[in-house]
Design a protein around this motif. Structure first.
Motif, PDB file in Angstrom:
ATOM      1  N   HIS B  98       7.795 -25.860 -10.701  1.00 11.39           N
ATOM      2  CA  HIS B  98       8.540 -25.908  -9.440  1.00 11.39           C
ATOM      3  C   HIS B  98       8.950 -24.521  -8.975  1.00 11.39           C
ATOM      4  CE1 HIS B  98      11.759 -26.764  -6.607  1.00 11.39           C
ATOM      5  NE2 HIS B  98      11.223 -27.958  -6.462  1.00 11.39           N
ATOM      6  N   ASN B  99       9.528 -23.743  -9.900  1.00 10.77           N
ATOM      7  CA  ASN B  99       9.995 -22.407  -9.521  1.00 10.77           C
ATOM      8  C   ASN B  99       8.845 -21.494  -9.148  1.00 10.77           C
ATOM      9  OD1 ASN B  99      12.738 -22.544  -9.511  1.00 10.77           O
ATOM     10  ND2 ASN B  99      12.906 -22.260 -11.727  1.00 10.77           N
ATOM     11  N   ALA B 100       7.765 -21.595  -9.911  1.00  6.64           N
ATOM     12  CA  ALA B 100       6.613 -20.735  -9.630  1.00  6.64           C
ATOM     13  C   ALA B 100       6.076 -21.025  -8.233  1.00  6.64           C
ATOM     14  CB  ALA B 100       5.535 -20.952 -10.680  1.00  6.64           C
ATOM     15  N   ILE B 101       5.991 -22.330  -7.890  1.00  5.24           N
ATOM     16  CA  ILE B 101       5.460 -22.701  -6.577  1.00  5.24           C
ATOM     17  C   ILE B 101       6.397 -22.218  -5.475  1.00  5.24           C
ATOM     18  CG2 ILE B 101       5.037 -24.693  -5.072  1.00  5.24           C
ATOM     19  CD1 ILE B 101       3.639 -25.997  -7.413  1.00  5.24           C
ATOM     20  N   GLN B 102       7.706 -22.302  -5.739  1.00  5.36           N
ATOM     21  CA  GLN B 102       8.672 -21.819  -4.758  1.00  5.36           C
ATOM     22  C   GLN B 102       8.484 -20.318  -4.492  1.00  5.36           C
ATOM     23  OE1 GLN B 102      13.068 -22.079  -5.477  1.00  5.36           O
ATOM     24  NE2 GLN B 102      12.632 -24.146  -4.819  1.00  5.36           N
ATOM     25  N   VAL B 103       8.382 -19.569  -5.568  1.00  9.66           N
ATOM     26  CA  VAL B 103       8.176 -18.120  -5.428  1.00  9.66           C
ATOM     27  C   VAL B 103       6.876 -17.846  -4.677  1.00  9.66           C
ATOM     28  CG1 VAL B 103       7.710 -15.993  -6.717  1.00  9.66           C
ATOM     29  CG2 VAL B 103       9.541 -17.518  -7.443  1.00  9.66           C
ATOM     30  N   TYR B 104       5.839 -18.608  -5.029  1.00 11.84           N
ATOM     31  CA  TYR B 104       4.530 -18.436  -4.383  1.00 11.84           C
ATOM     32  C   TYR B 104       4.622 -18.696  -2.881  1.00 11.84           C
ATOM     33  CZ  TYR B 104      -0.375 -19.670  -3.309  1.00 11.84           C
ATOM     34  OH  TYR B 104      -1.623 -19.756  -2.748  1.00 11.84           O
ATOM     35  N   LEU B 105       5.326 -19.779  -2.502  1.00 13.48           N
ATOM     36  CA  LEU B 105       5.399 -20.122  -1.074  1.00 13.48           C
ATOM     37  C   LEU B 105       6.268 -19.133  -0.300  1.00 13.48           C
ATOM     38  CD1 LEU B 105       5.619 -24.025  -1.079  1.00 13.48           C
ATOM     39  CD2 LEU B 105       3.690 -22.580  -0.486  1.00 13.48           C
ATOM     40  N   LEU B 106       7.162 -18.406  -0.990  1.00 13.75           N
ATOM     41  CA  LEU B 106       7.979 -17.409  -0.296  1.00 13.75           C
ATOM     42  C   LEU B 106       7.312 -16.032  -0.287  1.00 13.75           C
ATOM     43  CD1 LEU B 106      11.610 -18.326  -1.415  1.00 13.75           C
ATOM     44  CD2 LEU B 106      10.370 -19.026   0.621  1.00 13.75           C
ATOM     45  N   LEU B 107       6.123 -15.943  -0.904  1.00 16.35           N
ATOM     46  CA  LEU B 107       5.411 -14.662  -0.929  1.00 16.35           C
ATOM     47  C   LEU B 107       5.259 -14.020   0.450  1.00 16.35           C
ATOM     48  CD1 LEU B 107       2.403 -14.785  -3.428  1.00 16.35           C
ATOM     49  CD2 LEU B 107       4.395 -13.322  -3.490  1.00 16.35           C
ATOM     50  N   PRO B 108       4.887 -14.792   1.481  1.00 18.23           N
ATOM     51  CA  PRO B 108       4.725 -14.148   2.795  1.00 18.23           C
ATOM     52  C   PRO B 108       5.994 -13.442   3.248  1.00 18.23           C
ATOM     53  CG  PRO B 108       3.883 -16.376   2.858  1.00 18.23           C
ATOM     54  CD  PRO B 108       4.556 -16.221   1.531  1.00 18.23           C
ATOM     55  N   PHE B 109       7.147 -13.900   2.776  1.00 27.84           N
ATOM     56  CA  PHE B 109       8.404 -13.253   3.157  1.00 27.84           C
ATOM     57  C   PHE B 109       8.661 -12.026   2.294  1.00 27.84           C
ATOM     58  CE2 PHE B 109      13.037 -12.776   2.973  1.00 27.84           C
ATOM     59  CZ  PHE B 109      13.288 -12.613   4.320  1.00 27.84           C
ATOM     60  N   THR B 110       8.291 -12.104   1.009  1.00 29.02           N
ATOM     61  CA  THR B 110       8.614 -10.999   0.108  1.00 29.02           C
ATOM     62  C   THR B 110       7.585  -9.865   0.189  1.00 29.02           C
ATOM     63  OG1 THR B 110       7.625 -12.339  -1.625  1.00 29.02           O
ATOM     64  CG2 THR B 110       9.997 -12.242  -1.573  1.00 29.02           C
ATOM     65  N   ILE B 111       6.338 -10.208   0.538  1.00 31.90           N
ATOM     66  CA  ILE B 111       5.335  -9.147   0.687  1.00 31.90           C
ATOM     67  C   ILE B 111       5.596  -8.429   2.009  1.00 31.90           C
ATOM     68  CG2 ILE B 111       2.877  -8.659   0.919  1.00 31.90           C
ATOM     69  CD1 ILE B 111       3.513  -9.667  -1.816  1.00 31.90           C
ATOM     70  N   PRO B 112       5.667  -7.090   2.007  1.00 31.41           N
ATOM     71  CA  PRO B 112       5.907  -6.366   3.260  1.00 31.41           C
ATOM     72  C   PRO B 112       4.856  -6.717   4.317  1.00 31.41           C
ATOM     73  CG  PRO B 112       5.959  -4.875   1.385  1.00 31.41           C
ATOM     74  CD  PRO B 112       5.566  -6.199   0.853  1.00 31.41           C
ATOM     75  N   LEU B 113       5.304  -6.817   5.573  1.00 34.66           N
ATOM     76  CA  LEU B 113       4.397  -7.217   6.656  1.00 34.66           C
ATOM     77  C   LEU B 113       3.192  -6.297   6.763  1.00 34.66           C
ATOM     78  CD1 LEU B 113       6.570  -8.380   9.654  1.00 34.66           C
ATOM     79  CD2 LEU B 113       5.055  -9.704   8.207  1.00 34.66           C
ATOM     80  N   VAL B 114       3.419  -5.000   6.553  1.00 33.49           N
ATOM     81  CA  VAL B 114       2.302  -4.070   6.703  1.00 33.49           C
ATOM     82  C   VAL B 114       1.233  -4.373   5.664  1.00 33.49           C
ATOM     83  CG1 VAL B 114       3.517  -2.315   5.324  1.00 33.49           C
ATOM     84  CG2 VAL B 114       1.657  -1.625   6.790  1.00 33.49           C
ATOM     85  N   VAL B 115       1.658  -4.766   4.463  1.00 30.56           N
ATOM     86  CA  VAL B 115       0.692  -5.101   3.414  1.00 30.56           C
ATOM     87  C   VAL B 115       0.042  -6.448   3.711  1.00 30.56           C
ATOM     88  CG1 VAL B 115       0.403  -5.479   0.944  1.00 30.56           C
ATOM     89  CG2 VAL B 115       2.008  -3.748   1.738  1.00 30.56           C
ATOM     90  N   SER B 116       0.845  -7.440   4.130  1.00 28.46           N
ATOM     91  CA  SER B 116       0.272  -8.746   4.478  1.00 28.46           C
ATOM     92  C   SER B 116      -0.764  -8.596   5.577  1.00 28.46           C
ATOM     93  CB  SER B 116       1.357  -9.703   4.970  1.00 28.46           C
ATOM     94  OG  SER B 116       2.341  -9.878   4.006  1.00 28.46           O
ATOM     95  N   GLY B 117      -0.403  -7.837   6.605  1.00 29.23           N
ATOM     96  CA  GLY B 117      -1.303  -7.676   7.752  1.00 29.23           C
ATOM     97  C   GLY B 117      -2.620  -7.059   7.331  1.00 29.23           C
TER      98      GLY B 117
END
Lengths: 315, 266
Positions: B98-117
C-alpha cells in the motif's frame, strides 16, 4: 448517476441489472483486493509513462557525449557526473538555487501563516470570501502571466521606474537580478503555502487559544507556545512544498532573472538545448532528483511528514 | 504590546501586504490591456479596447488558445476516471505494498517538473509521438494526477464506509452500490479535482515547453516566447483571457462545492 438511476424506472433497472450480470461474468473476483487492483491499474499505467521516461534519463546520464558525432557514446561511464563535480559553475548554480529555496521557504511560510490564521479565524464571512478569492485568483492564473505582470511593474520602463521619473529620480534596476527572482518566487509560492497551512490551523480549537489567554498569556505568547506548535504539521508541509518547488523552478529565474541568475532547472535546460548534451542534462537531472528527495526525506525524518502524509488506507 | 489591538495591527498588516502582493500583477495586467498606446505604459495612454480587437487578428495567439483548450480537456477527461478510481482504492482498501503504491502514485508531484517534462519528452520521442498534440494532454495529466487523487481522497475519507455496507446489506449489487452510494458521495472531490486539473493544464508552462514545438505551441509557451522579445500590450490582452478564465473557475468552484471546502481541518 444516483438520481437518474433511481427515477429512470424499469429501463434503468434493466440496464443496471445487465451491467451487474456482465460484470460478474467478466470479473469473477469478488475480493476487495482484486477490485482495488483493477481500480489502481489505470493510474499505475499512467504514472508508468513518467517512470519509463525517468529510466531513459538514468540511461542517458551514463553515456558521455561523443564530440565528433554529437551522439551519446555506446559504452557506460560516469563521465557526465565527473564533469558536474569538476566544474565549479555547477556547484555555484546549486548553491544559488539552494539558498533561494531556503530564503523563499522561510519568508513565504512566515507571511502565509498570519494569512491562513486570519482566513480561518475571521468572523466575517464576506472577508473570508474576499481573502479566499485573493488567494485563488493568482493561484489559477499561472506563473508565466504573473511573471509578466511583474515585468510590467518592475521593468526598466515599468510602472515604478516611471513613477520615479515623475518625481525626478533616476530609474532603478529592479529586475534581472537575484532579489527580483526571490520576490517573484515568494509571490508565486504564497498560495501553495497558505492552502497547506490552513487545515492545520482549522484543526486548532479556538477554545485552546482562549484558555491560554484566559490564563494570562498575551497573544504573542499564545502564538509562540500554543498556535505555532499546534500548527506544526501545516508549517512543515508548506515549507517542504515551497522548498522543493523553488529548488526546481524554471520560469521565474528565466523571466525575472533574465539569464543572470540561472537555477538548476535552467542549467538542465541549457545542457539539453544549448549544449545539445542530453547526457550531461540527464546527469544534472538525476542529481537534482536525488538531492531534492534526500533533503525532503531528511526533513520528514526529523520533523515528521506534516500535512503531506496521505491518510486512509483501509480503515 | 500584547493586547488584542496590537494583534489585529500585526496580523492585518501582514494580511494586507500579502493581498496586495498577490493581486498587484493581476490588476496591472488588466490595466495595461486597456491602453490605447503602442507600448505598455502606466497609467495607460488613454483607454481603448484596440488590443482585444487585434487579438483576434493574431492567428498564432488564437490557435495557441484553441490548442491549450484541447490539451486541457484531454488532461481533465483522462484524470477524472483514473484519479477517482485510484483514490477510492487507495483510501478504502488495505492491500499489499500500500505504502509503496502511494509513494509511486505521488511521484509526479515529487519529481521536479523540469525532470518530468524532459523524461516524457525523451520517452514520447522514442515511441515517435512527440510533435502531436494529444500526448501533451496525456503528459499534463500524468504530472498533475496527484492533485486529482488528493482531491478525491479527501471526499472518500469523509464518506462513512458503513453506508456502502448498508447498501450491500439491503441487497444492492456492487455496481449499484458504487453508482448510487460511493460515486455521489465523492462527487465534490471529483469536481474540485477536475477543475484543478483543467486550470493546472491550462496554465502549465514548463512541461508544455518540452512537449510542444512551433506547430503545437500552447498559450503559456507562446506568452513566454513573446515575453522574451518585445513586450507589447497585445500580450496583456492575452493575459486577461487567463484572468477571466481563472475568475470563472473560482466562481464555478464556489457555486458547486464552496471555496470554504479548502478551510476544512484534516
Amino acid at each position: 448517476m444516483a438520481r437518474t438511476g433511481r427515477s429512470a424506472g424499469p429501463l434503468g433497472w434493466r440496464l443496471l441489472d445487465a451491467v451487474e450480470a456482465a460484470l460478474s461474468a467478466l470479473w469473477p473476483f469478488r475480493s476487495r483486493q482484486a477490485v482495488a487492483r483493477a481500480f489502481l491499474l489505470p493510474a499505475l499505467l499512467l504514472v508508468g509513462l513518467l517512470v519509463i521516461g525517468l529510466g531513459y534519463m538514468v540511461e542517458y546520464s551514463l553515456h558521455e557525449l561523443n564530440l565528433a558525432t554529437y551522439r551519446l557514446a555506446d559504452d557506460y561511464s560516469l563521465a557526465n557526473y565527473r564533469y558536474l563535480i569538476e566544474r565549479p559553475t555547477y556547484a555555484r548554480i546549486l548553491w544559488r538555487t539552494f539558498l533561494a529555496a531556503v530564503i523563499v521557504s522561510a519568508v513565504t511560510v512566515t507571511l502565509a501563516f498570519p494569512y491562513a490564521y486570519v482566513l480561518v479565524r475571521t468572523p466575517s464571512a464576506a472577508m473570508r470570501k474576499f481573502l479566499l478569492i485573493a488567494l485563488f485568483l493568482p493561484f489559477f492564473i499561472g506563473q508565466v502571466v504573473r511573471a509578466y505582470g511583474w515585468l510590467i511593474i518592475l521593468g526598466r520602463e515599468g510602472v515604478i521606474n516611471r513613477g520615479l521619473g515623475v518625481i525626478g529620480l533616476p530609474p532603478a534596476d529592479l529586475i534581472f537580478n537575484y532579489p527580483a527572482v526571490i520576490f517573484g518566487l515568494i509571490q508565486y509560492m504564497l498560495p501553495f503555502a497558505i492552502l497547506l497551512i490552513v487545515p492545520a490551523i482549522a484543526a486548532i480549537g479556538e477554545d485552546v487559544e482562549r484558555a491560554s489567554e484566559g490564563l494570562g498569556a498575551g497573544w504573542v505568547a499564545t502564538f509562540r507556545h500554543v498556535v505555532i506548535p499546534m500548527a506544526r504539521p501545516g508549517l512543515i508541509g508548506a515549507s517542504v512544498v515551497v522548498f522543493t518547488l523553488t529548488m526546481t523552478d524554471f520560469a521565474m529565474p528565466e523571466i525575472l532573472g533574465g539569464g543572470t541568475t540561472d537555477f538548476i532547472a535552467s542549467a538542465i535546460y541549457d545542457a539539453f538545448f544549448q549544449l545539445s548534451n542530453p547526457g550531461l542534462g540527464a546527469a544534472l537531472s538525476i542529481v537534482l532528483v536525488t538531492l531534492g528527495s534526500a533533503i525532503v526525506a531528511g526533513v520528514f525524518y526529523v520533523a515528521g511528514t506534516g500535512t503531506l502524509g496521505v491518510r486512509g488506507g483501509g480503515r | 504590546m500584547t493586547g488584542p489591538r496590537s494583534k489585529a495591527i500585526v496580523l492585518w498588516g501582514i494580511v494586507w501586504a500579502v493581498v496586495i502582493t498577490l493581486s498587484l500583477p493581476t490588476v496591472i495586467v488588466i490595466g495595461a490591456s486597456f491602453t490605447a498606446g503602442e507600448i505598455i505604459a502606466f497609467p495607460p495612454e488613454g483607454l481603448s479596447l484596440r488590443w482585444y480587437g487585434e487579438l483576434w487578428q493574431l492567428d498564432h495567439f488564437r490557435d495557441a488558445l484553441m490548442r491549450t483548450l484541447y490539451v486541457s480537456v484531454i488532461c481533465t477527461a483522462l484524470s477524472i476516471p483514473v484519479g477517482t478510481l485510484a483514490a477510492i482504492a487507495l483510501v478504502r482498501t488495505r492491500f499489499r505494498f500500500h505504502n509503496a503504491i502511494q509513494v509511486y502514485l505521488l511521484l509526479p508531484f515529487t519529481i521536479p517538473l523540469v525532470v518530468s517534462g524532459l523524461s516524457l519528452m525523451i520517452f514520447f520521442g522514442e515511441i515517435r509521438i512527440l510533435g502531436q498534440l494529444w500526448p501533451v494532454g496525456v503528459g499534463l495529466c500524468v504530472i498533475n494526477l496527484p492533485f486529482m487523487i488528493w482531491s478525491v481522497s479527501a471526499s472518500v475519507n469523509a464518506l462513512d464506509p458503513e453506508l456502502e455496507n448498508a447498501a450491500q446489506n439491503c441487497g444492492a449489487p456492487p455496481v449499484q452500490t458504487f453508482l448510487t452510494v460511493t460515486l455521489p458521495a465523492v462527487t465534490p472531490g471529483v469536481i474540485t479535482g477536475a477543475l484543478l486539473m483543467f486550470i493546472l493544464a491550462f496554465n502549465e508552462f514548463l512541461v508544455s515547453l518540452f512537449l510542444t514545438d512551433s506547430r503545437t505551441v500552447t498559450l503559456p509557451v507562446q506568452i513566454y516566447n513573446s515575453i522574451r522579445s518585445v513586450i507589447t500590450p497585445d500580450l496583456a490582452a492575452v493575459s486577461v483571457v487567463y484572468i477571466v478564465i481563472a475568475l470563472v473557475a473560482i466562481w464555478v468552484l464556489d457555486r458547486l462545492v464552496g471555496l470554504e471546502i479548502f478551510l476544512r481541518s484534516k
